[in-house]
Design a protein around this motif. Sequence first.
Motif, short mmCIF file in Angstrom:
data_model
loop_
_atom_site.label_atom_id
_atom_site.label_comp_id
_atom_site.label_asym_id
_atom_site.label_seq_id
_atom_site.Cartn_x
_atom_site.Cartn_y
_atom_site.Cartn_z
N SER A 19 0.83 -1.21 0.00
CA SER A 19 0.00 0.00 0.00
C SER A 19 0.86 1.26 0.00
CB SER A 19 -0.95 0.00 1.19
OG SER A 19 -0.23 0.01 2.39
N THR A 62 -2.87 4.74 -6.10
CA THR A 62 -4.19 4.56 -5.48
C THR A 62 -5.17 5.50 -6.17
OG1 THR A 62 -3.63 6.15 -3.77
CG2 THR A 62 -3.34 3.85 -3.22
N THR A 90 -6.44 6.11 1.49
CA THR A 90 -6.81 4.69 1.60
C THR A 90 -8.20 4.45 1.03
OG1 THR A 90 -7.53 5.12 3.85
CG2 THR A 90 -5.36 4.13 3.58
#
Lengths: 422, 177
Positions: A306, A313, A373
Amino acid sequence: MKITFDEYATENQEVLQAVQNFVDSLDCLEKKKDSQIFIHQDGVKKSYYIRCCLSGETISNRIDLDARLDPQSTDTFRDNRELLLTHNTFRRMSHDADNEREFNDIIAEYNIGYSPEKPLKIWGGQHRSRAIQDAYRKKNVTRYHGFRIYFCLTKEQRSELALVSNTNIAVSNDLFDRQLEETMIGPHLRDWCVEVGLLGQNEDFPDVGSRSDKITTQGARSFVVNFFKGKDKGDQVNPDKLDYNIYEPYLCKSGVVLDEEYQKLIDEKAGTLWSDAKLKEAGIAFSSLHHAQYEAIKQSKHNTKSFRMKALTPAILSSWSYVAGLLQSHPARFKNHLTVPPSARGAPDPLNAYEMSKYKHDQDLPTYRGIGTRSDLKERQRIAQIFLARSLAEGTPIDKSLISKAVSTVIGLKAMSKGYVA
Amino acid sequence: MSYQQYIRDSEALYDQCCDAFKSGNEANGRRCAMASVLFSFIAVESFINNMMDDFTSLPKDLFTIHERGLLSESSVQFESSGKKAGQFVLTDRREYKRLEDKILFLIAKFGGGAAVDKGSNLWQKFERAKQLRDRLAHPRKDETPTPTIEGTQEVLETVKEIIQMVSVKVWGSKVTF
């Protein structure tokens, strides 16, 4: 044996001939028993097909698992997903095939336009087909399996068939996106990504983005769409009031229908889109940011996917691109935006993924997991503000203070737009 | 630390205060009750101050100099000499504002035009809670306030209601504790 159209199918000589060719060249049970074959016509896309039984032996060397959406194209890029040969479900399937399991409703297209030695192009049931193939090759097992075989498909019918067939199994939207892109738009987006460095030579978009380290079709579309959305917005905003607005980067929809904003852009800018110099400049700069982020995290103690993939993202990618478009009429700020941010003190990476992951505003739910996120609009608005604020001065790092101020700005502006009493 | 954490701490202290009073440990009960009241107010102060900070991040010309002074809790002074003679300027000097005033300002400015109803049940409870907090935080030798279980609970609930009221008025949505 008799081949006839059912009462709902419009008779078509070309289709009838193709079915006849199929029967002549492949041994099916219906031919062996001299029984009837019906030609059906799908009500939605009007595509023609038959149902028949083929033995494991017959299909073992006549099926093509690398079916192409565009048979005219010489590209070798796969339109189907990767076979998951080590997956437990496939192992079970293979075990069953070895033990004479008979499978049904395998979707194929009879097409001798390419790889004519393998005329049955499989669109649905790749894993079952492979299991049948293996069972015959390894153990000489042959049984009759049920097939739906399509004939004389148009490009659109084929694309829809691929999508519909794949909805029967757990297939990611990334695969749908890739198939639609190839069928309806062509290889331009992929070529553009290769040109700016977001994909390597001969690389394609991943069929499952979450398992890959590459940009997805949805990500690449979002980048392109947002650049022009930002540019349009920049043309409407008074240059002195650039920092007085909340911006709304867009995230292209993923799945069985081509995103309407992307389609609109393609229609509007046909012929100029893929050669747009400013878009390319932004793409190259973004690619540099992604690679810098990837390498910095790879060598750090926080080497998680991540963090490595932070630039790609959806919220970060779309916001970065939107701001690049927005700053088109602000050359100095555009230049600042294009440079890879210097790492903030103590952070290994330009995007400061760790600090972003820790950030939380009083407005956020307890389940919030930090900047970047999620991909909802609120998140994209915040990140656009971070990049916009960073563009104000050369060499500004992304640190806690910048993140906090940018998010506060978005929340403050939202509250003011709701009803400020002067 | 977030205001939610202070609220959680206050709740935990309130639970401990209840247990202590029930088991006859009055000294511990009093300690926990006082701490719970103070933590409740730290929570609301934190929430309001952070909200004020959001507005100080906005471009300066969106507010008057006095509004900016209130938002940043800095003093505004009148310049009688120099280049800015005759003007009000924002200084670096801290000038802490009363919690009530900050709430009144936020509601009046960003709450869609409606001022706080000072006669409302909520505001009356808030003023009572504030008095208790002030007496705890600024003790006198001839006055030893001891919050009761009920009083401690009322402070905690009032603070949560005030936070919720400001959130709804200014942000248009409720917060989660």
